[in-house]
Design a protein around this motif. Structure first.
Motif, PDB file in Angstrom:
ATOM      1  N   ALA A 211      23.686   6.088 -19.476  1.00  0.00           N
ATOM      2  CA  ALA A 211      23.176   7.117 -20.384  1.00  0.00           C
ATOM      3  C   ALA A 211      24.046   8.365 -20.363  1.00  0.00           C
ATOM      4  CB  ALA A 211      21.746   7.486 -20.014  1.00  0.00           C
ATOM      5  N   ALA A 212      24.946   8.450 -19.432  1.00  0.00           N
ATOM      6  CA  ALA A 212      25.763   9.657 -19.295  1.00  0.00           C
ATOM      7  C   ALA A 212      26.794   9.776 -20.394  1.00  0.00           C
ATOM      8  CB  ALA A 212      26.440   9.663 -17.936  1.00  0.00           C
TER       9      ALA A 212
ATOM     10  N   MET B  74      16.231   8.438 -21.278  1.00  0.00           N
ATOM     11  CA  MET B  74      16.423   7.864 -22.605  1.00  0.00           C
ATOM     12  C   MET B  74      17.645   6.970 -22.705  1.00  0.00           C
ATOM     13  SD  MET B  74      15.509  11.020 -25.093  1.00  0.00           S
ATOM     14  CE  MET B  74      13.829  11.590 -25.289  1.00  0.00           C
ATOM     15  N   GLY B  75      18.270   6.660 -21.566  1.00  0.00           N
ATOM     16  CA  GLY B  75      19.430   5.767 -21.587  1.00  0.00           C
ATOM     17  C   GLY B  75      18.997   4.340 -21.839  1.00  0.00           C
ATOM     18  N   GLY B  76      19.960   3.473 -22.072  1.00  0.00           N
ATOM     19  CA  GLY B  76      19.678   2.070 -22.361  1.00  0.00           C
ATOM     20  C   GLY B  76      18.902   1.377 -21.256  1.00  0.00           C
ATOM     21  N   CYS B  77      19.050   1.858 -20.014  1.00  0.00           N
ATOM     22  CA  CYS B  77      18.358   1.233 -18.888  1.00  0.00           C
ATOM     23  C   CYS B  77      17.177   2.079 -18.433  1.00  0.00           C
ATOM     24  CB  CYS B  77      19.347   1.040 -17.745  1.00  0.00           C
ATOM     25  SG  CYS B  77      19.881   2.637 -17.080  1.00  0.00           S
ATOM     26  N   GLY B  78      16.805   3.060 -19.204  1.00  0.00           N
ATOM     27  CA  GLY B  78      15.721   3.943 -18.790  1.00  0.00           C
ATOM     28  C   GLY B  78      16.205   5.108 -17.958  1.00  0.00           C
TER      29      GLY B  78
ATOM     30  N   ARG C  50      10.315  16.476 -16.924  1.00  0.00           N
ATOM     31  CA  ARG C  50      11.759  16.226 -16.892  1.00  0.00           C
ATOM     32  C   ARG C  50      12.574  17.350 -17.524  1.00  0.00           C
ATOM     33  NH1 ARG C  50      13.487  10.358 -16.775  1.00  0.00           N
ATOM     34  NH2 ARG C  50      11.740   9.260 -15.853  1.00  0.00           N
ATOM     35  N   LEU C  51      12.290  17.649 -18.807  1.00  0.00           N
ATOM     36  CA  LEU C  51      13.111  18.611 -19.531  1.00  0.00           C
ATOM     37  C   LEU C  51      12.996  20.020 -18.960  1.00  0.00           C
ATOM     38  CD1 LEU C  51      15.022  19.105 -21.952  1.00  0.00           C
ATOM     39  CD2 LEU C  51      12.968  19.629 -23.299  1.00  0.00           C
TER      40      LEU C  51
ATOM     41  N   MET D  22      20.475  12.837 -21.673  1.00  0.00           N
ATOM     42  CA  MET D  22      19.821  11.550 -21.962  1.00  0.00           C
ATOM     43  C   MET D  22      19.305  10.917 -20.678  1.00  0.00           C
ATOM     44  SD  MET D  22      19.719  10.862 -25.238  1.00  0.00           S
ATOM     45  CE  MET D  22      19.633   9.097 -25.464  1.00  0.00           C
ATOM     46  N   SER D  23      20.102  10.970 -19.643  1.00  0.00           N
ATOM     47  CA  SER D  23      19.716  10.421 -18.351  1.00  0.00           C
ATOM     48  C   SER D  23      18.537  11.183 -17.764  1.00  0.00           C
ATOM     49  CB  SER D  23      20.898  10.531 -17.400  1.00  0.00           C
ATOM     50  OG  SER D  23      21.186   9.335 -16.798  1.00  0.00           O
TER      51      SER D  23
END
Length: 150
Positions: free
Chosen positions: A149-150, A139-143, A55-56, A134-135
């Motif tokens: 997450a934005a 790592m957002g609240g919903c994955g 991802r990163l 984060m998105s």
């Protein structure tokens, strides 16, 4: 440093703590505990590496166009760390306490050097280059599946 980058730094610290537990168990010649803790270390390490590699790093490369830069170095170091990790695990499984301790010492040094580079060079570059980090990292609240997450 962004919340996303702080989360990655926290993962570094958690891996370090877990590897320290392995080392402490080996000093007590508690191979069962060392093995259990090493498997936990391995899971944490692989989760962290996959997050970066899948991802990163691709997001950084896409955002900056740097495909032969710091991410290449980090992937190479991940491979070296994995090799030492595998060696240490083999030594623990074979009951070679002194060899495992020596390998873990080398592994610790390599990981610390690696983490310094990520935390002081790559992560700040990522934080300033990748929108909605984060998105991207899930790592957002919903994955990371929605805009929360934005």
């Amino acid at each position: 440093m962004s919340q996303a980058m702080m989360s990655l730094v926290k993962q570094h610290q958690e891996c370090d703590d877990q590897l320290n537990r392995v080392e402490a168990a080996l000093h007590k010649a508690d191979l069962a505990s060392a093995g259990r803790n090493f498997r936990l270390f391995d899971e944490q390490l692989e989760h962290h590496f996959r997050l970066e590699e899948e991802r990163l790093f691709p997001a950084f490369e896409k955002a900056t166009g740097m495909t032969n830069g710091p991410t290449v170095v980090m992937r190479g170091e991940h491979a070296e760390i994995r090799q030492l990790r595998d060696q240490a695990m083999d030594e623990i499984e074979q009951g070679k306490v002194e060899s495992a301790l020596a390998t873990i010492d080398t592994l610790n040094v390599l990981i610390q050097q690696h983490n310094v580079k990520e935390e002081n060079i790559l992560y700040p570059m990522c934080g300033g280059s990748i929108p909605n980090l984060m998105s991207v990292l899930g790592m957002g609240g919903c994955g990371g599946a929605c805009s929360c997450a934005a």
